[in-house]
Scaffold this motif. Structure first.
Motif, PDB file in Angstrom:
ATOM      1  N   GLN A 360       0.843  -1.191   0.000  1.00  8.30           N
ATOM      2  CA  GLN A 360       0.000   0.000   0.000  1.00  8.30           C
ATOM      3  C   GLN A 360       0.884   1.249   0.000  1.00  8.30           C
ATOM      4  OE1 GLN A 360      -2.420  -0.885   3.500  1.00  8.30           O
ATOM      5  NE2 GLN A 360      -4.122  -1.452   2.176  1.00  8.30           N
ATOM      6  N   VAL A 361       1.367   1.587  -1.207  1.00  5.79           N
ATOM      7  CA  VAL A 361       2.179   2.783  -1.359  1.00  5.79           C
ATOM      8  C   VAL A 361       1.294   3.945  -1.797  1.00  5.79           C
ATOM      9  CG1 VAL A 361       4.214   3.806  -2.452  1.00  5.79           C
ATOM     10  CG2 VAL A 361       4.151   1.349  -1.986  1.00  5.79           C
ATOM     11  N   ILE A 362       0.690   3.830  -2.957  1.00  3.01           N
ATOM     12  CA  ILE A 362      -0.264   4.838  -3.433  1.00  3.01           C
ATOM     13  C   ILE A 362      -1.416   4.125  -4.132  1.00  3.01           C
ATOM     14  CG2 ILE A 362      -0.674   6.800  -4.946  1.00  3.01           C
ATOM     15  CD1 ILE A 362       2.135   7.637  -4.709  1.00  3.01           C
ATOM     16  N   THR A 363      -2.616   4.454  -3.722  1.00  2.00           N
ATOM     17  CA  THR A 363      -3.824   4.080  -4.455  1.00  2.00           C
ATOM     18  C   THR A 363      -4.519   5.373  -4.852  1.00  2.00           C
ATOM     19  OG1 THR A 363      -4.066   2.053  -3.160  1.00  2.00           O
ATOM     20  CG2 THR A 363      -5.996   2.804  -4.388  1.00  2.00           C
ATOM     21  N   ALA A 364      -4.932   5.457  -6.099  1.00  2.92           N
ATOM     22  CA  ALA A 364      -5.505   6.705  -6.618  1.00  2.92           C
ATOM     23  C   ALA A 364      -6.958   6.509  -7.000  1.00  2.92           C
ATOM     24  CB  ALA A 364      -4.717   7.199  -7.823  1.00  2.92           C
ATOM     25  N   TYR A 365      -7.687   7.597  -6.865  1.00  4.44           N
ATOM     26  CA  TYR A 365      -9.064   7.651  -7.361  1.00  4.44           C
ATOM     27  C   TYR A 365      -9.208   8.955  -8.134  1.00  4.44           C
ATOM     28  CZ  TYR A 365     -14.167   7.742  -7.523  1.00  4.44           C
ATOM     29  OH  TYR A 365     -15.466   7.784  -7.939  1.00  4.44           O
ATOM     30  N   TYR A 366      -9.589   8.837  -9.416  1.00  2.73           N
ATOM     31  CA  TYR A 366      -9.805  10.005 -10.265  1.00  2.73           C
ATOM     32  C   TYR A 366     -11.286  10.096 -10.622  1.00  2.73           C
ATOM     33  CZ  TYR A 366      -4.759   9.426 -11.037  1.00  2.73           C
ATOM     34  OH  TYR A 366      -3.403   9.276 -10.871  1.00  2.73           O
ATOM     35  N   GLU A 367     -11.825  11.265 -10.444  1.00  2.00           N
ATOM     36  CA  GLU A 367     -13.216  11.484 -10.839  1.00  2.00           C
ATOM     37  C   GLU A 367     -13.314  12.829 -11.544  1.00  2.00           C
ATOM     38  OE1 GLU A 367     -17.259  12.520  -8.510  1.00  2.00           O
ATOM     39  OE2 GLU A 367     -16.412  10.561  -8.016  1.00  2.00           O
ATOM     40  N   ASP A 368     -13.827  12.829 -12.754  1.00  3.62           N
ATOM     41  CA  ASP A 368     -14.030  14.103 -13.436  1.00  3.62           C
ATOM     42  C   ASP A 368     -15.321  14.072 -14.228  1.00  3.62           C
ATOM     43  OD1 ASP A 368     -11.455  12.614 -14.811  1.00  3.62           O
ATOM     44  OD2 ASP A 368     -12.929  13.178 -16.315  1.00  3.62           O
ATOM     45  N   ARG A 369     -15.918  15.252 -14.339  1.00  3.25           N
ATOM     46  CA  ARG A 369     -17.224  15.394 -14.988  1.00  3.25           C
ATOM     47  C   ARG A 369     -17.204  16.649 -15.866  1.00  3.25           C
ATOM     48  NH1 ARG A 369     -17.740  14.421  -9.792  1.00  3.25           N
ATOM     49  NH2 ARG A 369     -18.362  16.545  -9.264  1.00  3.25           N
ATOM     50  N   PRO A 370     -16.615  16.573 -17.051  1.00  2.04           N
ATOM     51  CA  PRO A 370     -16.621  17.733 -17.950  1.00  2.04           C
ATOM     52  C   PRO A 370     -17.954  17.866 -18.685  1.00  2.04           C
ATOM     53  CG  PRO A 370     -15.391  15.933 -18.939  1.00  2.04           C
ATOM     54  CD  PRO A 370     -15.790  15.469 -17.571  1.00  2.04           C
ATOM     55  N   ARG A 371     -18.358  19.112 -18.875  1.00  4.01           N
ATOM     56  CA  ARG A 371     -19.546  19.445 -19.655  1.00  4.01           C
ATOM     57  C   ARG A 371     -19.142  20.536 -20.650  1.00  4.01           C
ATOM     58  NH1 ARG A 371     -20.549  15.560 -17.090  1.00  4.01           N
ATOM     59  NH2 ARG A 371     -22.331  15.134 -15.738  1.00  4.01           N
ATOM     60  N   LYS A 401     -15.582  19.551 -13.423  1.00  6.58           N
ATOM     61  CA  LYS A 401     -15.548  19.331 -11.984  1.00  6.58           C
ATOM     62  C   LYS A 401     -14.823  18.020 -11.711  1.00  6.58           C
ATOM     63  CE  LYS A 401     -19.851  21.814 -10.950  1.00  6.58           C
ATOM     64  NZ  LYS A 401     -21.200  21.737 -10.317  1.00  6.58           N
ATOM     65  N   THR A 402     -13.871  18.072 -10.804  1.00  6.59           N
ATOM     66  CA  THR A 402     -13.127  16.873 -10.428  1.00  6.59           C
ATOM     67  C   THR A 402     -13.159  16.715  -8.919  1.00  6.59           C
ATOM     68  OG1 THR A 402     -10.924  17.771 -10.006  1.00  6.59           O
ATOM     69  CG2 THR A 402     -11.546  17.490 -12.303  1.00  6.59           C
ATOM     70  N   ASP A 403     -12.950  15.478  -8.481  1.00  6.90           N
ATOM     71  CA  ASP A 403     -12.875  15.186  -7.049  1.00  6.90           C
ATOM     72  C   ASP A 403     -12.019  13.937  -6.905  1.00  6.90           C
ATOM     73  OD1 ASP A 403     -13.206  15.219  -4.369  1.00  6.90           O
ATOM     74  OD2 ASP A 403     -15.393  15.132  -4.382  1.00  6.90           O
ATOM     75  N   SER A 404     -10.717  14.130  -6.840  1.00  5.37           N
ATOM     76  CA  SER A 404      -9.772  13.021  -6.889  1.00  5.37           C
ATOM     77  C   SER A 404      -8.960  12.948  -5.611  1.00  5.37           C
ATOM     78  CB  SER A 404      -8.841  13.178  -8.101  1.00  5.37           C
ATOM     79  OG  SER A 404      -9.598  13.243  -9.300  1.00  5.37           O
ATOM     80  N   ALA A 405      -8.289  11.795  -5.401  1.00  5.03           N
ATOM     81  CA  ALA A 405      -7.560  11.591  -4.157  1.00  5.03           C
ATOM     82  C   ALA A 405      -6.443  10.579  -4.345  1.00  5.03           C
ATOM     83  CB  ALA A 405      -8.509  11.113  -3.060  1.00  5.03           C
ATOM     84  N   PHE A 406      -5.398  10.738  -3.526  1.00  2.33           N
ATOM     85  CA  PHE A 406      -4.318   9.761  -3.420  1.00  2.33           C
ATOM     86  C   PHE A 406      -4.253   9.274  -1.977  1.00  2.33           C
ATOM     87  CE2 PHE A 406      -2.365  12.221  -7.040  1.00  2.33           C
ATOM     88  CZ  PHE A 406      -2.446  11.181  -7.969  1.00  2.33           C
ATOM     89  N   GLY A 429      -1.296   9.699   4.754  1.00  2.00           N
ATOM     90  CA  GLY A 429      -2.688  10.099   4.836  1.00  2.00           C
ATOM     91  C   GLY A 429      -3.337  10.098   3.475  1.00  2.00           C
ATOM     92  N   LEU A 430      -4.525  10.676   3.445  1.00  2.00           N
ATOM     93  CA  LEU A 430      -5.303  10.738   2.211  1.00  2.00           C
ATOM     94  C   LEU A 430      -5.280  12.171   1.698  1.00  2.00           C
ATOM     95  CD1 LEU A 430      -7.226   8.883   0.456  1.00  2.00           C
ATOM     96  CD2 LEU A 430      -9.083  10.060   1.604  1.00  2.00           C
ATOM     97  N   LEU A 431      -4.656  12.375   0.539  1.00  2.00           N
ATOM     98  CA  LEU A 431      -4.575  13.696  -0.072  1.00  2.00           C
ATOM     99  C   LEU A 431      -5.692  13.838  -1.094  1.00  2.00           C
ATOM    100  CD1 LEU A 431      -3.095  16.409  -0.607  1.00  2.00           C
ATOM    101  CD2 LEU A 431      -1.747  15.181  -2.338  1.00  2.00           C
ATOM    102  N   GLY A 481     -10.421   9.325   6.045  1.00  2.00           N
ATOM    103  CA  GLY A 481     -11.266   9.144   4.881  1.00  2.00           C
ATOM    104  C   GLY A 481     -10.868   7.944   4.047  1.00  2.00           C
ATOM    105  N   THR A 482     -11.729   7.609   3.103  1.00  4.60           N
ATOM    106  CA  THR A 482     -11.439   6.534   2.162  1.00  4.60           C
ATOM    107  C   THR A 482     -10.981   7.146   0.849  1.00  4.60           C
ATOM    108  OG1 THR A 482     -13.659   6.465   1.216  1.00  4.60           O
ATOM    109  CG2 THR A 482     -13.278   5.187   3.217  1.00  4.60           C
ATOM    110  N   VAL A 483     -10.463   6.297  -0.030  1.00  2.06           N
ATOM    111  CA  VAL A 483      -9.924   6.807  -1.276  1.00  2.06           C
ATOM    112  C   VAL A 483     -11.024   7.242  -2.237  1.00  2.06           C
ATOM    113  CG1 VAL A 483      -9.860   4.650  -2.584  1.00  2.06           C
ATOM    114  CG2 VAL A 483      -8.095   6.383  -2.970  1.00  2.06           C
ATOM    115  N   ASN A 484     -12.256   6.887  -1.950  1.00  2.00           N
ATOM    116  CA  ASN A 484     -13.365   7.261  -2.817  1.00  2.00           C
ATOM    117  C   ASN A 484     -13.962   8.577  -2.335  1.00  2.00           C
ATOM    118  OD1 ASN A 484     -15.685   7.557  -4.301  1.00  2.00           O
ATOM    119  ND2 ASN A 484     -16.346   5.426  -4.093  1.00  2.00           N
TER     120      ASN A 484
END
Length: 763
Positions: A360-371, A401-406, A429-431, A481-484
């Motif tokens: 468990q070094v880095i787990t990423a979550y990417y979320e983006d919603r372009p319009r 709009k994005t909402d991402s985390a490492f 921690g969770l960035l 927090g969680t990665v999501n």
């Protein structure tokens, strides 16, 4: 100075040999053709015309004074082109750099581009589908189906196109409704249980006044990579897409076209290869007894197989796309008015095992919603006149709009300690870094072509662009927090950045050219300026200084070239030479000065690129077609000071190989009953290049070659076909992306060898 290796020389000799060999054979073929009246590709022998709309009107590609590669829909299928990334198989000067997800890819033309995989990156290569500009990276995977063909325009584009770009443009054209019932369907099965079903049907609804076409695609496989932790296959594909087109033509001077498309991807996120940097978390050396470098946990992937790994997280990528456009085209009084109104939206969520390891070094979550919304208006002359002109305006709005985390270094956190060992100072921690970016772009443009004589034509085009980009960015550490990020924030949050700024960018760009027609040749020279707006970095940031806006880049392009059809169009030989004065170019780098690599986007200074490219196609004898294309290029940064103060002047630009070439042969053997056996073999070779401006050996991609083949049987008239195909038959392995993370590098590799069978039908 361009230096040639043995492989470079081999490809150059192959190109020259193909050309020289073709000349005498074509002469013989031409003489034979005068008595038989039959040939391959055209009723009277030779190569047929390819009609393009690169200059916003239908023209033979040989009459367009622009460096352009046009590929038919049939050629796309035969070459196994699945999405824009595969076009590098057909266009040597086009290259790509794979990003940190299955859907994020950066495109380069002639060494011009930027390897930024983040959601707010537009890129230097404009991608258009039926003249609609696509801004979101993830939305570009769903459009290469039921295709009439593509056009790759090289060099700055702006005086004829809605969105200005420095590198060039790629235009995809879908099949349009027809006045008679027609359809196409194909089904493919291949290695890794790959299934691809594609089809379209169209025809009249109310005579020739109202016509329609619907098409669709389904594509899946089990995955090309093996996870040794779970025993599952990963890097799998699972997507579908659909498109509907409705044409209303009440008279010969009016066309109203409604296009609606959508799709979804439910496949796996990209699973990478692990490469240790040979240091632990304290900066001390970390190696296995045999000298293999490890990461901070002492892990190394030692099997040498780029299609297997140890993954504690099997990533998923969920993408939903929807778009609609309304085209209105009205001809009156010798002019034509065109309006294109379009809306595009993408919802993307990617869970990724960034460290490509069992730890468990880095787990990423990417979320983006372009319009995005765009509106283009064009007014132009009709037909071929002494003076042909076009004027237009373009508006583009994008709300991202994005909402991402490492999740950083969870393997070092102590669950029994207070706040589970949360320690932002040491990146435990969770960035999270949610942000909203709004872009408004306005442009007016125009171009005129004036025939000075029957043979000599002068072109002048101008474009004024204004872009305003607003960035609202937050960055924080979340203890529990969680990665999501869809889940609620915990009660223990350490804010890092609260940033809100906007900036405007303006530019006047142009194109000036002369072209001269003589017999079957076109000679042209041009001087143009391209512009790519500045903006804000879209990666994870922990300091507001990292969000300092970068400036616009500008490219001044000088080009000369010729296009010619020889020997009654049995030989087509196009070539061009170019020189690019590249100023304030935008670069994407990683800042490695802190405990966690930070993505940075900045202006590098100035650079120059010059090169030569050629495309040669020959039909030396009936039913035989030979093709070769190559690009020779030399690039270097003229001024570039790295973050640490070191000068990178003299280094080569990223994704700028000194040589890239392609060659192929296509043979058709007629059978007695009217059927045909069709065979095609093609290959590419790309010399070494660098993925980062530092030109370190660790970030260098070695030269590589690919070999593909297809052989099939077609029923009389080509109505049905069955074919065997293979891609990357030599099992070539090469890196398409390198991204440094904590004590290790993340490597992206190309797809392995694949093969299969395809059935197709046309009616």
């Amino acid at each position: 100075m361009i230096r040639f290796s043995q492989k470079h020389k081999l490809m150059a000799v192959l190109a020259a040999t193909t050309y020289l060999f073709a000349l005498p054979v074509v002469v013989r073929a031409q003489a034979a053709d005068q008595s038989t009246g039959q040939s391959a590709g055209r009723a009277d022998g030779g190569l047929g015309e390819i009609v393009v709309t690169a200059q916003r009107r239908q023209q033979n590609v040989q009459d367009v004074p622009i460096a352009i590669t046009a590929v038919t829909g049939e050629a796309l299928r035969d070459s196994g082109v699945r999405d824009p990334r595969d076009l590098t198989l057909l266009v040597p000067s086009l290259s790509m750099q794979a990003g940190t997800a299955a859907s994020t890819t950066s495109l380069f033309i002639r060494g011009v581009g930027i390897g930024d995989f983040n959601s707010n990156t537009t890129g230097a290569v404009g991608v258009y589908v039926d003249d609609v500009f696509l801004g979101a990276n993830a939305g570009k995977l769903f459009n290469v189906f039921d295709s009439e063909g593509i056009e790759v325009l090289k060099g700055p584009q702006g005086t004829l196109y809605g969105r200005n770009t420095t590198a060039g443009a790629i235009r995809f054209s879908s099949r349009k409704p027809t006045d008679t019932l027609s359809g196409d369907v194909s089904a493919l099965y291949g290695r890794f249980n790959e299934v691809r079903i594609e089809g379209g049907v169209g025809g009249p609804i109310a005579g020739d006044v109202l016509t329609a076409r619907i098409s669709g695609l389904y594509h899946r496989n089990d995955g090309t990579t093996f996870n040794r932790v779970t025993g599952h296959r990963v890097n799998n594909i699972n997507l579908w897409a659909g498109r509907g087109i409705l044409d209303f033509k009440p008279d010969a001077d009016t066309l109203v076209r409604l296009t609606v498309h959508g799709g979804a991807n439910n496949g796996g996120a990209r699973q990478f290869q692990h490469r240790g940097q040979g240091v632990d978390f304290f900066g001390d050396p970390a190696f296995l007894p045999d000298g293999t470098p490890t990461d901070g946990f002492g892990y190394a992937d030692t099997d040498g197989d780029p299609y297997a790994g140890d993954y504690d997280v099997e990533g998923k990528e969920r993408i939903r796309v929807f778009g609609a456009s309304l085209l209105g085209q009205f001809t009156f009084g010798g002019v034509q008015l065109t309006s294109i109104t379009a809306y595009e939206q993408v919802n993307r969520a990617t869970l990724e095992d960034t460290d490509a390891s069992p730890n468990q070094v880095i787990t990423a979550y990417y979320e983006d919603r372009p319009r995005q919304f765009s509106q283009e208006l064009r007014l132009q002359s009709v037909g071929e006149n002494t003076f042909n002109w076009i004027v237009g305006g373009f508006y583009f709005h994008d709300n991202l709009k994005t909402d991402s985390a490492f999740d950083l270094l969870r393997g070092l956190r102590d669950p029994s300690a207070p706040l589970e060992g949360f320690d932002p100072a040491n990146s435990l921690g969770l960035l999270r870094y949610p942000y909203t970016q709004k872009t408004d772009s306005y442009a007016v443009f125009g171009q005129g072509d004036y025939k000075l004589t029957d043979r000599l034509t002068a072109t002048l085009g101008l474009r004024y662009s204004h872009d305003r980009i607003g960035m609202k960015f937050a960055s924080l550490f979340d203890a529990l927090g969680t990665v999501n990020p869809r889940k609620a924030f915990s009660d223990v949050v350490v804010p890092l950045i609260d940033f809100n700024e906007s900036k405007g960018f303006n530019d006047l760009s142009w194109r000036a050219a002369l072209n001269y027609k003589v017999d079957n040749a076109l000679i042209y020279a041009s001087f143009s300026k391209g512009y790519n707006s500045g903006g804000f970095a879209g990666g994870a940031s922990t300091d507001a200084a990292q969000l300092t806006p970068f400036g616009s880049e500008r490219l001044y392009a000088y080009e000369v070239g010729f296009k010619t059809d020889l020997f009654d169009r049995h030989l087509r030989f196009n070539a061009s030479g170019f020189y690019y004065d590249y100023r304030d170019l935008q670069v994407f780098i990683f800042d490695l000065s802190g405990p966690v690599p930070v993505q940075r986007k900045l202006n590098a200074g100035n650079a120059r690129i010059y090169g030569l490219e050629a495309e040669i196609t020959a039909v030396p004898v009936r039913n035989l077609e030979l093709f070769t294309a190559f690009t020779l290029m030399d690039s270097k940064y003229k001024t570039f000071t790295a973050l640490g103060g070191a000068s990178l002047a003299g280094n080569r630009l990223v994704n700028a190989p000194e040589f890239a070439g392609a060659a192929g042969i296509r043979l058709t053997v007629p059978m007695a009953n009217g059927s045909e056996v069709r065979a095609k073999v093609d290959g590419t070779y790309t010399s070494s290049f660098f993925l980062y401006p530092d030109n370190l050996e660790a970030n260098k991609v070695k030269g590589y070659g690919l070999l593909n083949a297809r052989v099939g049987w077609a029923a009389p008239g080509g109505r049905y076909e069955i074919a065997l195909w293979g891609k990357n038959l030599t099992k070539t392995e090469y890196i398409t992306g390198i991204f440094p993370i904590i004590t290790q590098d993340q490597l992206n590799y190309n797809e392995p060898r694949t093969y299969g069978i395809e059935l197709s039908a046309h009616f």
